[in-house]
Design a protein around this motif. Structure first.
Motif, PDB file in Angstrom:
ATOM      1  N   ASN A 714       0.860  -1.185   0.000  1.00 32.98           N
ATOM      2  CA  ASN A 714       0.000   0.000   0.000  1.00 32.98           C
ATOM      3  C   ASN A 714       0.896   1.234   0.000  1.00 32.98           C
ATOM      4  OD1 ASN A 714      -1.839   2.078   0.461  1.00 32.98           O
ATOM      5  ND2 ASN A 714      -3.080   0.863   1.850  1.00 32.98           N
ATOM      6  N   LEU A 715       0.917   1.939  -1.116  1.00 32.26           N
ATOM      7  CA  LEU A 715       1.777   3.108  -1.267  1.00 32.26           C
ATOM      8  C   LEU A 715       1.065   4.404  -0.897  1.00 32.26           C
ATOM      9  CD1 LEU A 715       3.392   2.217  -4.732  1.00 32.26           C
ATOM     10  CD2 LEU A 715       4.162   1.562  -2.458  1.00 32.26           C
ATOM     11  N   LYS A 716      -0.198   4.310  -0.576  1.00 30.68           N
ATOM     12  CA  LYS A 716      -1.007   5.525  -0.455  1.00 30.68           C
ATOM     13  C   LYS A 716      -0.843   6.186   0.918  1.00 30.68           C
ATOM     14  CE  LYS A 716      -4.336   3.932  -3.855  1.00 30.68           C
ATOM     15  NZ  LYS A 716      -3.853   4.866  -4.899  1.00 30.68           N
ATOM     16  N   VAL A 717      -0.615   7.488   0.896  1.00 32.57           N
ATOM     17  CA  VAL A 717      -0.461   8.271   2.115  1.00 32.57           C
ATOM     18  C   VAL A 717      -1.132   9.623   1.918  1.00 32.57           C
ATOM     19  CG1 VAL A 717       1.794   9.140   1.347  1.00 32.57           C
ATOM     20  CG2 VAL A 717       1.187   9.254   3.756  1.00 32.57           C
ATOM     21  N   VAL A 718      -1.813  10.100   2.956  1.00 32.28           N
ATOM     22  CA  VAL A 718      -2.418  11.431   2.944  1.00 32.28           C
ATOM     23  C   VAL A 718      -1.558  12.340   3.814  1.00 32.28           C
ATOM     24  CG1 VAL A 718      -4.518  12.783   3.277  1.00 32.28           C
ATOM     25  CG2 VAL A 718      -4.675  10.323   2.851  1.00 32.28           C
ATOM     26  N   ILE A 719      -1.116  13.458   3.255  1.00 33.80           N
ATOM     27  CA  ILE A 719      -0.290  14.414   3.987  1.00 33.80           C
ATOM     28  C   ILE A 719      -1.118  15.684   4.197  1.00 33.80           C
ATOM     29  CG2 ILE A 719       1.858  15.729   4.005  1.00 33.80           C
ATOM     30  CD1 ILE A 719       2.984  13.666   2.007  1.00 33.80           C
ATOM     31  N   PHE A 720      -1.428  15.991   5.451  1.00 33.93           N
ATOM     32  CA  PHE A 720      -2.248  17.162   5.760  1.00 33.93           C
ATOM     33  C   PHE A 720      -1.383  18.341   6.192  1.00 33.93           C
ATOM     34  CE2 PHE A 720      -5.938  14.257   6.323  1.00 33.93           C
ATOM     35  CZ  PHE A 720      -6.852  14.969   5.561  1.00 33.93           C
ATOM     36  N   THR A 721      -1.810  19.521   5.777  1.00 29.30           N
ATOM     37  CA  THR A 721      -1.208  20.766   6.236  1.00 29.30           C
ATOM     38  C   THR A 721      -2.312  21.811   6.387  1.00 29.30           C
ATOM     39  OG1 THR A 721       0.304  22.584   5.700  1.00 29.30           O
ATOM     40  CG2 THR A 721      -0.688  21.427   3.857  1.00 29.30           C
ATOM     41  N   THR A 726       2.100  25.911   2.226  1.00 31.41           N
ATOM     42  CA  THR A 726       2.877  24.726   2.591  1.00 31.41           C
ATOM     43  C   THR A 726       2.559  23.567   1.666  1.00 31.41           C
ATOM     44  OG1 THR A 726       2.995  25.401   4.920  1.00 31.41           O
ATOM     45  CG2 THR A 726       3.352  23.077   4.440  1.00 31.41           C
ATOM     46  N   GLY A 727       1.284  23.374   1.347  1.00 30.70           N
ATOM     47  CA  GLY A 727       0.902  22.298   0.444  1.00 30.70           C
ATOM     48  C   GLY A 727       1.520  22.445  -0.935  1.00 30.70           C
ATOM     49  N   GLU A 728       1.503  23.654  -1.470  1.00 30.24           N
ATOM     50  CA  GLU A 728       2.136  23.915  -2.771  1.00 30.24           C
ATOM     51  C   GLU A 728       3.637  23.622  -2.722  1.00 30.24           C
ATOM     52  OE1 GLU A 728       1.316  24.505  -5.693  1.00 30.24           O
ATOM     53  OE2 GLU A 728      -0.617  25.504  -5.832  1.00 30.24           O
ATOM     54  N   TYR A 729       4.261  24.027  -1.617  1.00 29.44           N
ATOM     55  CA  TYR A 729       5.695  23.810  -1.450  1.00 29.44           C
ATOM     56  C   TYR A 729       6.019  22.319  -1.433  1.00 29.44           C
ATOM     57  CZ  TYR A 729      10.156  23.497   1.076  1.00 29.44           C
ATOM     58  OH  TYR A 729      11.436  23.184   1.479  1.00 29.44           O
ATOM     59  N   LEU A 730       5.259  21.535  -0.682  1.00 28.21           N
ATOM     60  CA  LEU A 730       5.512  20.099  -0.609  1.00 28.21           C
ATOM     61  C   LEU A 730       5.291  19.436  -1.964  1.00 28.21           C
ATOM     62  CD1 LEU A 730       3.827  19.185   2.810  1.00 28.21           C
ATOM     63  CD2 LEU A 730       6.246  19.600   2.340  1.00 28.21           C
ATOM     64  N   PHE A 731       4.212  19.812  -2.628  1.00 29.01           N
ATOM     65  CA  PHE A 731       3.937  19.244  -3.953  1.00 29.01           C
ATOM     66  C   PHE A 731       5.086  19.540  -4.915  1.00 29.01           C
ATOM     67  CE2 PHE A 731       2.140  19.519  -8.239  1.00 29.01           C
ATOM     68  CZ  PHE A 731       1.476  18.303  -8.340  1.00 29.01           C
ATOM     69  N   SER A 732       5.537  20.775  -4.932  1.00 32.04           N
ATOM     70  CA  SER A 732       6.611  21.182  -5.844  1.00 32.04           C
ATOM     71  C   SER A 732       7.922  20.476  -5.522  1.00 32.04           C
ATOM     72  CB  SER A 732       6.794  22.702  -5.764  1.00 32.04           C
ATOM     73  OG  SER A 732       7.932  23.119  -6.478  1.00 32.04           O
ATOM     74  N   GLN A 733       8.275  20.435  -4.224  1.00 28.20           N
ATOM     75  CA  GLN A 733       9.555  19.851  -3.842  1.00 28.20           C
ATOM     76  C   GLN A 733       9.587  18.340  -4.066  1.00 28.20           C
ATOM     77  OE1 GLN A 733      12.465  21.397  -2.833  1.00 28.20           O
ATOM     78  NE2 GLN A 733      11.365  23.223  -3.522  1.00 28.20           N
ATOM     79  N   LEU A 821      -1.250  12.020  -1.592  1.00 29.98           N
ATOM     80  CA  LEU A 821      -2.276  13.062  -1.626  1.00 29.98           C
ATOM     81  C   LEU A 821      -1.936  14.111  -0.563  1.00 29.98           C
ATOM     82  CD1 LEU A 821      -4.997  14.190  -2.623  1.00 29.98           C
ATOM     83  CD2 LEU A 821      -6.124  12.732  -0.914  1.00 29.98           C
ATOM     84  N   ILE A 822      -1.556  15.295  -1.026  1.00 26.13           N
ATOM     85  CA  ILE A 822      -1.265  16.417  -0.128  1.00 26.13           C
ATOM     86  C   ILE A 822      -2.520  17.274  -0.067  1.00 26.13           C
ATOM     87  CG2 ILE A 822       0.250  18.396   0.294  1.00 26.13           C
ATOM     88  CD1 ILE A 822       2.277  16.954  -1.633  1.00 26.13           C
ATOM     89  N   ALA A 823      -2.970  17.599   1.131  1.00 20.64           N
ATOM     90  CA  ALA A 823      -4.253  18.295   1.245  1.00 20.64           C
ATOM     91  C   ALA A 823      -4.250  19.271   2.405  1.00 20.64           C
ATOM     92  CB  ALA A 823      -5.392  17.291   1.417  1.00 20.64           C
ATOM     93  N   THR A 824      -4.989  20.357   2.222  1.00 20.86           N
ATOM     94  CA  THR A 824      -5.294  21.231   3.354  1.00 20.86           C
ATOM     95  C   THR A 824      -6.473  20.613   4.098  1.00 20.86           C
ATOM     96  OG1 THR A 824      -6.889  22.588   2.142  1.00 20.86           O
ATOM     97  CG2 THR A 824      -4.564  23.227   2.001  1.00 20.86           C
TER      98      THR A 824
END
Length: 868
Positions: A714-721, A726-733, A821-824
């Motif tokens: 299972n590779l799926k992870v939800v990253i909340f901010t 911050t979300g844009e930064y994580l997605f870009s990096q 999945l990076i999400a606010t």
């Protein structure tokens, strides 16, 4: 000696038990309980020749309809309920004795507390008195713990005070105030009549705590197990007819048995009391249960409106679109948002969900469903007032309100009181006729007081808290609230499977060096001292501002705005250096603009206003940032540069602005230097490390998850901010460091690594991230499994092959999976993301309820994962 019931001194009950011999026992008390009377009967009845009681008038009208029940029975725990019959019988037998004489004060209430024993042989050393603060209750005399500060003085008859108290008791016992008869209202004739107080007391105890036959006990058990609607259903053919129709709907058939029971209870609550709260724990399917309730009332001709946070728009809209799981049920509800609760927004809306104030004043019955109702817990907020005053209080037709919230209480018990007040259109006496609650405001203030006492206990437990709550509190909540925890659900339906929740891994890490700043503390020390660009009114004539009311005082408003900005800056820094960088850059631009306007004014002397006023409600920190530009100088704010100049403070204001700008520029320059270091890292091929130590830990966590064979691939992870920046930064990096199959979702827009375009719709992204839940289980398919006993996960595997042949467009979503999945917090409520088995909080929201909600996205009923 002193008796306070909270130390090693003997309690009143121990003193009475060990020091009472043959004689006369006199008592004056404001309140009493049957448990305390039963104690006297058990411990000293055989010794005492005569009991003289002066009791407070608990049936006086001012004390309220239910107060007598409280006074008769102080122990309202479930365990105590089994003892009530025995205690009541003992109390009645005790009072029935000729040697027990009871008087009361009428019409005045007696607040004195005194216990006196006179030995038959007139032995002074064997007589005693106790006087102070303790009533004749279990808590007062020390039979159970009491958080009230009690203070009493006890001594023998040899004390000079004994004679004084003896005279005092004889005086009030023989006074006109002490009555053996009272005036009561006959419930049948509604006329007042005289009644012997002792007889009245015995009748009341027998009425409230009568003995039940075995048949009645058995019937009561069935009644509580299978729902109070059983009795009513037998008399309500229309209910049976409509409920039978509901049983045939797709949404009802899709519910678990515990959800169906909840729907039955909610419908009856709405029919009987016009309102209900569904407060099931996170992950128990409140949305589907609410849909079944909506369908029931739609079939009865009600107009239904869902009032939800805007971020849940797509969550509700999908059940109105073609091809959804419940398409055959033809839902027809309107959707409006919490943010629409103001005149200009509600009536300005012209979309397909248009529903004006005038629609609420029509005679047609309406069902209002408030999703995440805890967002309307503040009765002082403009939204709450708008909903109450402009809709509910002006509605001419029938309005029923269903509220959904896993966390109806955020800060205090008053939160749920405010939500319940919506059902009664703000009338605190609105549940008196239906439930017998005279005043919900008074009830919740009492309950909150008990809560405040409970949390001061050395080791408070929930069980102790429940015992301390007023009995009416449970009568109200039992009538209006359906709330089940997972433990309760497992007891009702043992075949339900929940994932095991593993212990969270808590990591505190932040970049140690940002530019020339070597620590967080050093960076914080360089925050601007005043943020003067946000408080120009501080430089006006102080006396003039002082004369204004608090609501008109711009200096106060600016002062609190600045306090909010400082807190916001710290919260952004905690989230990520990048988010902090974006914030400081905007604050710097704001201050530079303010300085430029002053310089322009000094050249031209053209009248300029020193800022803008805004009535916009700022909901969260991202909303604050979006509105910062409205606080720039030179628009609508009443503070004018000419007024500052007249006060002789224009040069001082300019100086303070420059000082703030210098500090802001220092912050921005160091953050810009740090940004360049980060950019250089991404130029290195396959570089997974980062100068940003917090980002590096995140990358390491993701890689370890992917390398762990125990997670069933299972590779799926939800990253909340908490923040879009911050979300844009994580997605870009992460993208620059080679991570693919990613998406970022906020309340305003969404993006994926599959496209350079952004979109406001995030439901397709969630289907790519959680196809088992969002596609296979929540959409309607004509697929039929080949095996009759296949589990859902195996059916999902087979369904994917069927989908490829029968719906290539939907199958394309499976070929472009989202694993990160990076999400606010736009996704922290109301979403089913249980395909994933891990949630990462890149920052910790300052409201702990949000953390509970975030974890609830994957810790849900029906998860395909064994552990999360």
């Amino acid at each position: 000696m002193l008796i306070d019931n909270n130390n090693n001194n003997p309690s009143i009950q121990k003193w009475i038990k060990h020091n009472t011999s043959e004689g006369i026992f006199n008592t004056v008390t404001g309140y009493f309980t049957i448990g305390a009377l039963a104690f006297l009967s058990r411990e000293i009845n055989d010794k005492v020749n005569k009991f003289n009681f002066i009791l407070g008038d608990f049936v006086h009208d001012d004390l309220g309809k239910e107060h007598g029940v409280d006074l008769l029975n102080e122990n309202i725990s479930a365990e105590g309920a089994f003892q009530l019959s025995t205690l009541a019988q003992k109390a009645v037998n005790f009072l029935n004795q000729d040697k027990v004489v009871v008087k009361t004060f009428e019409p005045n209430f007696c607040h004195a507390k005194a216990y006196m024993f006179q030995d038959n042989n007139n032995s002074k050393k064997d007589s005693y008195f106790i006087t102070g603060s303790s009533n004749l209750t279990e808590a007062g005399i020390g039979l159970r713990k009491n958080q009230n500060e009690e203070l009493n003085i006890a001594d023998t008859g040899m004390s000079a005070q004994f004679n004084e108290i003896e005279k005092w008791f004889d005086r009030i016992w023989t006074s006109d105030k002490a009555k053996t008869h009272i005036t009561v209202t006959n419930p049948t004739t509604e006329k007042q009549e005289k009644k012997h107080f002792k007889n009245f007391l015995i009748e009341e105890i027998q009425k409230i705590f009568r003995q039940y036959t075995p048949y009645e006990v058995f019937y009561k058990i069935l009644f509580e197990l299978f729902g109070k609607e059983i009795l009513i259903e037998q008399e309500d053919k229309e209910f049976n007819h409509q409920m039978g129709k509901l049983h045939n709907t797709k949404v009802y058939q899709s519910l678990y048995p515990f959800q169906k029971r909840g729907v039955h209870a909610l419908v009856k609550m709405l029919l009987n009391y016009n309102g209900a709260i569904l407060g099931d724990a996170v992950g128990l399917g409140k949305t589907w249960s609410a849909l079944a309730v909506i369908k029931y009332f739609e079939m009865r001709g009600y107009t239904s409106v869902v009032l939800c946070p805007k971020k849940l728009q797509q969550n509700w809209e999908k059940f109105l679109e073609e091809g959804n799981l419940f398409s055959k049920d033809n839902f027809d509800y309107k959707i409006r948002f919490h943010t629409d609760l103001q005149d200009e927004r509600w009536n300005r809306y012209t979309g397909k969900q248009k529903f004006n104030i005038e629609d609420f004043t029509s005679d047609k019955p309406k069902l209002l469903v408030i999703d995440e109702s805890h967002n309307l817990r503040n009765d002082k907020s403009n939204r709450y007032k708008f909903l109450l005053n402009e809709f509910l209080q002006k509605a001419s037709g029938e309005v029923k309100i269903l509220m959904l919230s896993a966390t109806p209480i955020n800060n205090s018990l008053i939160d749920i009181r405010n939500q319940l007040r919506l059902i009664t259109q703000g009338n605190d006496q609105g549940f008196y006729d239906s439930i017998g609650i005279r005043n919900i405001d008074y009830l919740f203030r009492r309950a909150q007081h008990r809560f405040n006492e409970w949390r001061e206990l050395p080791n408070p437990t929930i069980g102790e808290f429940i015992k301390m709550l007023p009995s009416e509190f449970f009568r109200l909540t039992d009538s209006l609230v359906v709330a089940r925890t997972r433990k309760i659900i497992k007891g009702l339906q043992s075949d339900l499977v929940f994932p095991k929740v593993e212990k969270p891994d808590n990591v505190f890490v932040t970049p140690s060096e940002i530019g020339n700043f070597e620590s967080f503390d050093e960076l914080y020390d360089h925050f601007p001292e005043m943020l003067s660009g946000y408080q120009p009114s501080a430089f006006l004539n102080g006396d003039e501002e002082f004369k204004k009311s608090i609501l008109e005082n711009e200096r106060q408003r600016d002062f609190f705005l600045v306090k909010m900005m400082y807190i916001l800056m710290v919260k952004r820094l905690e989230s990520s250096w990048y988010s902090f960088y974006q914030t400081v850059s905007r604050v710097l631009a704001h201050h530079q603009n303010a300085l430029n306007r002053i310089l322009e004014y000094q050249k031209t002397k053209k009248e300029m206003e020193a800022g803008e006023d805004s009535d916009e409600v700022l909901e969260d920190d991202d909303d604050v940032m979006d509105q910062l530009d409205q606080y720039t100088l030179g628009k609508k704010r009443l503070t004018k540069l000419s007024d500052i100049e007249k006060a002789g403070n224009l040069e001082i204001y300019k100086k303070k602005l420059k000082e703030d700008i210098d500090r802001l520029e220092l912050l921005v320059s160091n953050l810009g230097r740090f940004e360049k270091q980060i950019e250089k890292e991404t130029d290195i091929p396959n570089n997974k490390s980062s100068k940003d130590s917090k980002l590096e830990v995140l990358i390491d966590k993701i890689n370890k998850k992917r390398a762990n064979p125990a997670n069933n691939n299972n590779l799926k992870v939800v990253i909340f901010t908490a923040y879009k920046d911050t979300g844009e930064y994580l997605f870009s990096q992460l993208k620059k460091r080679g991570f693919q199959q990613m998406a970022f979702v906020s309340g305003d827009y969404s993006r994926t690594t599959y496209s350079e375009h952004t979109s406001k719709k995030y439901e397709p992204i969630l289907q790519q991230f959680a196809p088992f839940t969002k596609l296979f289980k929540e959409m309607e398919w004509s697929y039929n499994p080949s095996g009759a006993f296949m589990n859902e996960w195996n059916m999902f595997q087979e369904w994917q092959g069927w989908l490829k042949e029968n719906s290539p467009k939907d199958y394309e979503k499976l070929t472009q999976p989202i694993d990160i999945l990076i999400a606010t917090d736009a996704l922290s409520e109301g979403q089913n993301l249980q395909d994933s088995d891990m949630v990462m909080n890149y920052d910790i929201h300052w409201n702990p309820v949000r953390i509970i909600q975030r974890m609830g996205r994957i810790d849900r009923l029906g998860s395909p994962n064994d552990a999360v």
